[in-house]
Design an enzyme around this catalytic site. Structure first.
Site, PDB file in Angstrom:
ATOM      1  N   ASP A   5     -47.990 -10.549  18.393  1.00  0.00           N
ATOM      2  CA  ASP A   5     -46.802 -10.893  19.191  1.00  0.00           C
ATOM      3  C   ASP A   5     -47.046 -11.828  20.383  1.00  0.00           C
ATOM      4  OD1 ASP A   5     -46.387  -8.648  17.666  1.00  0.00           O
ATOM      5  OD2 ASP A   5     -45.826  -7.364  19.332  1.00  0.00           O
ATOM      6  N   TRP A  31     -56.380  -7.196  13.342  1.00  0.00           N
ATOM      7  CA  TRP A  31     -55.746  -6.499  14.464  1.00  0.00           C
ATOM      8  C   TRP A  31     -56.711  -5.474  15.061  1.00  0.00           C
ATOM      9  CZ3 TRP A  31     -54.447  -1.625  16.059  1.00  0.00           C
ATOM     10  CH2 TRP A  31     -53.465  -1.528  17.044  1.00  0.00           C
ATOM     11  N   ARG A  72     -42.813   1.621  23.387  1.00  0.00           N
ATOM     12  CA  ARG A  72     -43.572   0.409  23.718  1.00  0.00           C
ATOM     13  C   ARG A  72     -42.698  -0.827  23.944  1.00  0.00           C
ATOM     14  NH1 ARG A  72     -44.501   1.882  18.430  1.00  0.00           N
ATOM     15  NH2 ARG A  72     -44.055   0.358  16.784  1.00  0.00           N
ATOM     16  N   GLU A 107     -39.089  -1.948  17.635  1.00  0.00           N
ATOM     17  CA  GLU A 107     -40.130  -2.676  18.385  1.00  0.00           C
ATOM     18  C   GLU A 107     -39.616  -3.940  19.090  1.00  0.00           C
ATOM     19  OE1 GLU A 107     -44.116  -1.927  15.842  1.00  0.00           O
ATOM     20  OE2 GLU A 107     -43.081  -3.754  15.281  1.00  0.00           O
ATOM     21  N   TRP A 121     -45.784 -15.902  13.791  1.00  0.00           N
ATOM     22  CA  TRP A 121     -45.598 -16.327  12.415  1.00  0.00           C
ATOM     23  C   TRP A 121     -46.854 -15.929  11.653  1.00  0.00           C
ATOM     24  CZ3 TRP A 121     -45.366 -21.938  10.225  1.00  0.00           C
ATOM     25  CH2 TRP A 121     -44.661 -21.917   9.013  1.00  0.00           C
TER      26      TRP A 121
HETATM   27  C1  FRU Z   1     -45.298  -5.527  16.965  1.00  0.00           C
HETATM   28  C2  FRU Z   1     -46.215  -4.507  17.619  1.00  0.00           C
HETATM   29  C3  FRU Z   1     -45.659  -4.047  18.947  1.00  0.00           C
HETATM   30  C4  FRU Z   1     -46.881  -3.596  19.668  1.00  0.00           C
HETATM   31  C5  FRU Z   1     -47.892  -4.611  19.209  1.00  0.00           C
HETATM   32  C6  FRU Z   1     -49.296  -4.099  19.105  1.00  0.00           C
HETATM   33  O1  FRU Z   1     -45.963  -6.420  16.169  1.00  0.00           O
HETATM   34  O2  FRU Z   1     -46.414  -3.421  16.752  1.00  0.00           O
HETATM   35  O3  FRU Z   1     -44.679  -3.054  18.835  1.00  0.00           O
HETATM   36  O4  FRU Z   1     -46.736  -3.598  21.038  1.00  0.00           O
HETATM   37  O5  FRU Z   1     -47.467  -5.063  17.947  1.00  0.00           O
HETATM   38  O6  FRU Z   1     -50.183  -5.111  18.829  1.00  0.00           O
END
Ligand code: FRU
Length: 558
Positions: free
Chosen positions: A134, A158, A252, A309, A381
């Site tokens: 994000d 990630w 969050r 989110e 993206w």
């Molecule tokens: C959305 C998300 C958010 C969170 C972040 C963690 O892609 O799941 O809700 O803060 O990514 O990387």
């Protein structure tokens, strides 16, 4: 012992197993340079690394360490500890690993191959190294656009969520300036927004400074909301305490805005409630630090990701009419609600509207304090960039201005690529007033462009299909269905005054298509064939009238 050996041989199908002893590893070094070089091998076993100062952990992360020749290096900024002795502790390492034997420091975090990777988007921001998801904290501050982002600096997947940080003077050319927020004892740094405290209501701007204030979730541990600020756009200070306690696990992505009529701050926070119900909670604050719950909006449940989110919340004037403004609330998948807001309660008038029709566009955010008064959005993206020894993965979209346009169905969001992107236009091919007939010679046969922007206006007449091909990828328009299709992604795109209007951005990792004057936004991630730089325009089933076509080669931003 012999029994264990036999067992091992049996487990390995009788083949002799060569194992290297695994053991904890500790070494010390004196900080002399700006960066610690961390050798990475994509796909290697994950190790937990702690960096300690006088026995106290100052940095920690898990990482696919290279024992031998690395795929790439991650760089840990050591500035804070110059002249000190740090300890590196790895929980488990092959006894012959060269990962930190010896410890290597460097003045620069550059590699010769940076930004030259074959899958590096040429006009989309992507981090020099590591993974991004994000966009975060987007704001214009002290002459620069600030784009923070969910970042794993130590791996191409990630994890280890930090806020990476890039700045730009023109929304097009970005420069990375290091990590803004590191994981701390409260958690990893999940998403959130940023806004300038113009009146210094927070008191965080000393000596007349207007601080840029960032909100994040300290995730995977406390799930509290945190605040960090900067007065120079480079150095960040976190408040040592939470500013909003956890409501539920997994809450969050705080987004904070100033509500001028009520003269207070508003926070929208995503909260997962019981049975995986997605909700957005609203809070207000006079000082950015103490928050009071005022209302909430209920979205979908589980896989129904409406209001799931990454909230984004802003007001737009319908067709630019300042007397007719509406509030927009979106979740990470860009589904949105339009409504009214009195500073405490958002009342939707229309819900579950779709504003993007592509593939893997997510968690978009808009810039706060944009100097031209625009509402400029950038989204994550998701690109297919995780390949081989690559040192980076993922990308952002191009920046787009959001406006609200009145339609027969109601006010709807429209996206327009920002005009600054026109700076990238290079060699052009222009065509006007041509009849297009099936089987005719390709009018774009001479074009050779790796990246491009295409503007196309065509009246389909009796043609059944209008087909634009970009580097082998077909963009098909089915006239009867008024539907666009790209790599099996489909979107309704109504003709406007009997004409198909397209604006197409072509980069190595996919296309972003705008139709119906921006009412349809269709980003489609697709790795284009490296050797194919051809373009084509064809019709099927009848004739069409090409009104205008402009194809620009685009320059690289790197
Ligand atoms: C959305 C998300 C958010 C969170 C972040 C963690 O892609 O799941 O809700 O803060 O990514 O990387």
């Amino acid at each position: 012992m012999i029994n264990r050996l036999i067992l091992l041989l049996l487990m390995c199908g009788g083949l002799p197993l060569i194992t290297t002893a695994q053991q904890p590893f500790t070494t010390k070094f004196e900080v002399g340079e700006k960066y610690l070089k961390i050798p990475i091998k994509n796909g290697a076993a994950k190790r937990n690394v702690d960096i300690l100062l006088n026995g106290e952990k100052v940095r920690w992360f898990n990482v696919e360490l290279a024992d031998d020749t690395p795929d790439w290096y991650a760089y840990l900024d050591l500035t804070a500890w110059k002249g000190n002795t740090l300890t590196i502790h790895v929980d488990s390492l092959n006894s012959n690993s060269k990962a930190f034997a010896p410890v290597v420091q460097e003045a620069d975090d550059r590699n010769k191959a940076d930004y030259l990777e074959p899958l590096r988007g040429q006009f989309h921001f992507s981090p020099k190294r590591g993974w991004n998801n994000d966009p975060n904290g987007m704001a214009y501050y002290k002459g620069e656009y600030h784009l923070f982002f969910q970042h794993n600096p130590y791996g191409v997947n990630w994890g280890n969520m930090h806020w990476g940080h890039a700045v730009s003077k023109d929304l097009v050319h970005w420069k990375e300036v290091g990590e803004a927020l590191y994981p701390d004892e409260f958690g990893t740094m999940f998403s959130g927004g940023g806004v300038i405290d113009t009146e210094n209501t927070s008191g965080l701007g000393k000596g007349g400074e207007q601080p840029l204030v960032l909100y994040y979730t300290a995730a995977e541990k406390t799930w509290n909301q945190g605040l960090a600020y900067t007065v120079d756009g480079r150095k960040f200070t976190k408040l040592p305490h939470t500013i909003l306690d956890k409501i539920t696990d997994g809450n969050r992505d705080p987004k904070v805005i100033w509500h001028a009529p009520s003269k207070h701050w508003v926070m929208v926070l995503y909260v997962t409630e019981a049975n995986d119900l997605h909700t957005m909670h609203f809070f207000t604050s006079p000082d950015m630090k103490s928050w009071t719950f005022t209302s909430k909006i209920v979205g979908g449940i589980g896989d129904d990701r409406y209001m799931h989110e990454c909230p984004e919340f802003f007001e737009l004037a319908v067709d630019g009419d300042e007397n007719n403004k509406k509030w927009i609330l979106t979740g990470a998948n860009s589904q949105y609600a339009i409504g009214t807001f009195d500073g405490k309660t958002f009342v939707p008038q229309e819900e579950r509207l779709f504003s993007q029709h592509g593939r893997d566009y997510y968690a978009a955010q808009t810039f706060s304090d944009e100097p031209k008064g625009r509402r400029v959005e950038i989204g994550w993206w998701r690109t297919h960039t995780n390949q081989g020894a690559s040192s980076f993965n993922q990308s952002m979209s191009i920046p787009m201005a959001l406006t609200l346009k009145q339609t027969a169905a109601g006010a709807r969001l429209v996206r327009t690529p920002v005009e600054e992107l026109q700076k990238l236009r290079g060699a052009a091919t222009k065509l006007t007033s041509k009849e297009l007939v099936p089987e005719m010679q390709n009018l774009l046969a001479k074009v050779d462009a790796e990246t491009a922007e295409i503007l196309l206006t065509v009246a389909p007449k009796d043609a059944k299909i209008i087909q634009l091909t970009v580097r082998g990828l077909e963009i098909n328009y089915d006239v009867a269905k008024q539907e666009l299709e790209i790599d099996q992604v489909r979107a309704q795109a109504p003709l406007e005054d009997g004409k198909l209007d397209l604006q197409v951005f072509v980069d190595r990792t996919g296309v972003e298509v705008f139709a119906a004057k921006g009412a349809v936004f269709m980003p489609v991630n697709y790795n284009l064939k490296q050797t194919d730089h051809t373009y084509g325009l064809h019709v099927k089933g009848g004739k069409a009238a090409l009104e205008n076509l402009e194809l620009y080669q685009l320059k690289s931003i790197w």
